[in-house]
Design a protein around this motif. Structure first.
Motif, short mmCIF file in Angstrom:
data_model
loop_
_atom_site.label_atom_id
_atom_site.label_comp_id
_atom_site.label_asym_id
_atom_site.label_seq_id
_atom_site.Cartn_x
_atom_site.Cartn_y
_atom_site.Cartn_z
N PHE A 36 124.50 -19.47 31.35
CA PHE A 36 124.04 -18.17 30.86
C PHE A 36 123.91 -18.16 29.35
O PHE A 36 122.96 -17.61 28.79
CB PHE A 36 125.00 -17.08 31.32
CG PHE A 36 124.53 -15.68 31.02
CD1 PHE A 36 123.67 -15.03 31.88
CD2 PHE A 36 124.95 -15.02 29.87
CE1 PHE A 36 123.21 -13.73 31.61
CE2 PHE A 36 124.51 -13.73 29.59
CZ PHE A 36 123.64 -13.09 30.45
N SER A 185 130.88 -13.07 27.42
CA SER A 185 131.40 -11.74 27.78
C SER A 185 130.83 -10.68 26.85
O SER A 185 130.42 -9.59 27.28
CB SER A 185 132.93 -11.73 27.74
OG SER A 185 133.48 -12.64 28.68
N GLU A 187 128.02 -10.96 25.17
CA GLU A 187 126.59 -10.83 25.43
C GLU A 187 126.32 -10.00 26.68
O GLU A 187 125.38 -9.19 26.71
CB GLU A 187 125.95 -12.22 25.57
CG GLU A 187 124.46 -12.15 25.80
CD GLU A 187 123.76 -13.50 25.69
OE1 GLU A 187 122.52 -13.52 25.69
OE2 GLU A 187 124.46 -14.53 25.59
N LEU A 188 127.10 -10.20 27.72
CA LEU A 188 126.92 -9.42 28.94
C LEU A 188 127.13 -7.93 28.70
O LEU A 188 126.32 -7.09 29.11
CB LEU A 188 127.87 -9.92 30.03
CG LEU A 188 127.52 -11.24 30.71
CD1 LEU A 188 128.69 -11.74 31.55
CD2 LEU A 188 126.27 -11.09 31.58
N SER A 191 124.37 -6.57 26.43
CA SER A 191 123.11 -6.43 27.15
C SER A 191 123.09 -5.14 27.96
O SER A 191 122.09 -4.40 27.97
CB SER A 191 122.89 -7.63 28.08
OG SER A 191 122.78 -8.83 27.36
N ALA A 268 120.87 -14.01 36.92
CA ALA A 268 121.45 -12.96 36.07
C ALA A 268 120.63 -12.80 34.80
O ALA A 268 120.34 -11.66 34.37
CB ALA A 268 122.90 -13.32 35.72
N SER A 269 120.22 -13.91 34.20
CA SER A 269 119.40 -13.83 32.98
C SER A 269 118.05 -13.20 33.27
O SER A 269 117.54 -12.40 32.48
CB SER A 269 119.21 -15.24 32.40
OG SER A 269 120.45 -15.81 32.05
N PHE A 272 118.67 -9.31 33.85
CA PHE A 272 119.01 -8.65 32.59
C PHE A 272 117.82 -8.65 31.64
O PHE A 272 117.56 -7.66 30.94
CB PHE A 272 120.21 -9.33 31.93
CG PHE A 272 121.54 -8.84 32.40
CD1 PHE A 272 122.03 -7.60 31.99
CD2 PHE A 272 122.31 -9.59 33.26
CE1 PHE A 272 123.25 -7.13 32.43
CE2 PHE A 272 123.54 -9.14 33.70
CZ PHE A 272 124.02 -7.90 33.29
#
Length: 518
Positions: A36, A185, A187-188, A191, A268-269, A272
């Motif tokens: 990720f 973490s 970045e998530l 985002s 996930a990328s 998002f």
């Protein structure tokens, strides 16, 4: 998995011909986080959103969706390979085990090394688009008013970042994993906050994704031509997820963990990224605002969220850029280590040497640092050439992906491929279809991105034909020269170095005498 023990991983690695040298301490989140972090949607968005938006308008989001679908084809094939061959070096090691010769695997590995090293420098340069927008204190050289202030300052910031990522790499997998997990973490969370914040400040409804801003009028083929150019964002951002598989020798139960990490990192990328693009275009007050093209997502964030929250998001983006660079370096290090222990590179013994204490290769991170800084410094005097070289990164990566999916398809047709253990990820009867379509996708996207578009490879003066054709010339020249080195110096030497050999290899991974004579 029930009944699994660390000894199972070591025995499987030994059966593939290698002894355990790296530390096996990465869990499922750490492995996912590396993939990720490499993709890093925030890094890519802050770097390319403005260019893609000006090329395709709000409707450019559909190019992102198409890119996600295409890249998932790679992820599915890679996941099946990772389940059977959980080795450092991902694309190189996988291709090595499914081909009847060494040329394809060598080219796949060297092409990916070139992509990773250039990408490390390009990612580091992204700091210039973020940090000075947070505070003028990050103008170490000049203040932005001089003609070369931004270029030189970007080289300084990028070089500092490369030094720091190298230090983290040399400290070993435990420190690297900790830094990476914290960064991912952040970045998530960032985002999610960014998507929600932009959506709350929406000025348009979801139907804005059908607005082209008239960009099709400027492209050959109309808006289809514009979307083909806009695929650059998705392809530039969504590669490198194979790095999650490249950590196979550092991952606990990699045959179970790595395939899931590869697919989850990409999906996930992709999700998002799509939501971020949607929220961003919905929040833009004036859809044809020139400042979007000039300042990209940084302008959209500050215009929508205000300076305070906008700066916090930019800090998070800077952290994302850092761990993205770290993941790029990790991928390059693992690729060089994997090829070197097979004696596939000049100076292999030194390149494959693992530090006694940190249990990590020493020379490869230093090579990434030195070459990366050299590329950045070159940008000061020749920014047009640097832009051309950095734009070919995804071409090198796609060539590597093409080689492995084409080899995978051929292995299936020949009947050389045996499905992984039923306990692990497998595509079954769909495997051949997926690998063939992935190969077609790779070939099409290599042509699309390498196509000599002036807007991509030579947008500013001086205009030269060789810059515009850089997407074709640079990979062709670089890989031809590299292949000559392989053919005349390494081809007949390839084989696991004794100091890295387990002393036992399966029939599939054992060196074949006939391969060494090709």
């Amino acid at each position: 998995m029930s009944g699994h023990s660390p000894d199972d991983d070591d025995r499987h690695l030994a059966a593939l011909g290698y002894k355990q040298e790296l530390v096996r301490n990465l869990g499922s989140f750490s492995t996912f986080a590396t993939g990720f972090a490499f993709i890093s949607i925030l890094t890519g968005m802050f770097l390319l959103f403005g260019f893609v938006y000006s090329s395709g308008g709000p409707a450019s989001i559909w190019a992102w969706v198409v890119a996600v679908i295409g890249q998932v084809l790679f992820a599915l094939s890679f996941a099946e390979l990772a389940a059977k061959y959980p080795l450092a070096g991902s694309v190189y090691s996988w291709t090595k085990h499914i081909t009847r010769g060494t040329s394809a695997s060598w080219l796949a590995g060297i092409s990916m090394i070139l992509a990773l090293i250039v990408s490390s420098a390009t990612v580091a340069l992204t700091m210039q688009t973020i940090l000075p927008a947070i505070s003028p204190v990050f103008w170490i050289y000049g203040d932005g008013s001089g003609p070369h202030d931004a270029t030189i300052n970007g080289v300084i910031l990028g070089s500092i970042m490369l030094v720091l990522t190298t230090i983290v790499s040399l400290l070993g997998s435990k420190v690297r994993s900790l830094v990476n997990n914290i960064g991912v973490s952040v970045e998530l969370i960032a985002s999610i906050v960014l998507i929600v914040g932009l959506a709350i400040n929406a000025k348009h409804g979801p139907s804005v994704v059908f607005e082209t801003n008239g960009t099709g009028l400027n492209q050959p083929g109309g808006y289809v031509g514009a979307l083909l150019l806009c695929l650059l964002l998705g392809l530039t951002v969504m590669w490198g997820f194979d790095t999650a598989g490249s950590l196979g020798e550092e991952t606990i139960n990699p045959r179970q963990t790595s395939p899931r990490a590869i697919i989850r990192a990409l999906v996930a990328s992709g999700v998002f990224g799509a939501l971020l693009i949607l929220a961003a275009v919905m929040s833009i007050p004036k859809l044809d605002d020139q400042r979007i093209a000039d300042d990209g997502l940084s302008y959209v964030v500050k215009a929508s969220l205000g300076t305070g929250l906008g700066n916090i998001m930019l800090v998070c983006a800077a952290i994302a850029v850092f761990v993205c660079g770290l993941a790029n370096q990790t991928g390059a290090v693992n690729m060089m280590f994997a090829m070197a222990r097979d004696n596939a590179l000049p100076g292999s013994s030194r390149l494959a040497k693992v530090a006694e204490r940190a249990k990590t290769p020493v020379l490869p991170p230093l090579i990434v640092l030195v070459v990366g800084v050299a590329i950045l410094v070159y940008n000061i005097g020749q920014p047009a050439i640097f832009l051309t070289v950095s734009s070919t990164t995804v071409v090198f990566a796609l060539i590597s992906y093409f080689l492995i999916t084409a080899s995978f398809s051929l292995a299936r047709v020949r009947g050389d491929w045996e499905q992984p253990d039923t306990r692990y990820f497998r595509l079954g009867k769909w495997g051949l279809v997926v690998s063939v379509v992935a190969t077609i996708w790779a070939a099409g996207m290599i042509v699309n991105i390498a196509w000599p578009r002036q807007v991509l490879y030579n947008p500013d003066e001086p205009f030269h034909w060789y810059l515009q054709w850089g997407g074709v010339l640079i990979p062709a020249v670089a890989l031809t020269l590299a292949f000559l080195v392989y053919w005349f110096t390494q081809r007949k030497k390839i084989g696991i170095l004794p100091e890295h050999s387990s002393g036992f290899a399966s029939q599939q991974s054992a060196p074949r005498a006939e391969l060494e004579t090709r």
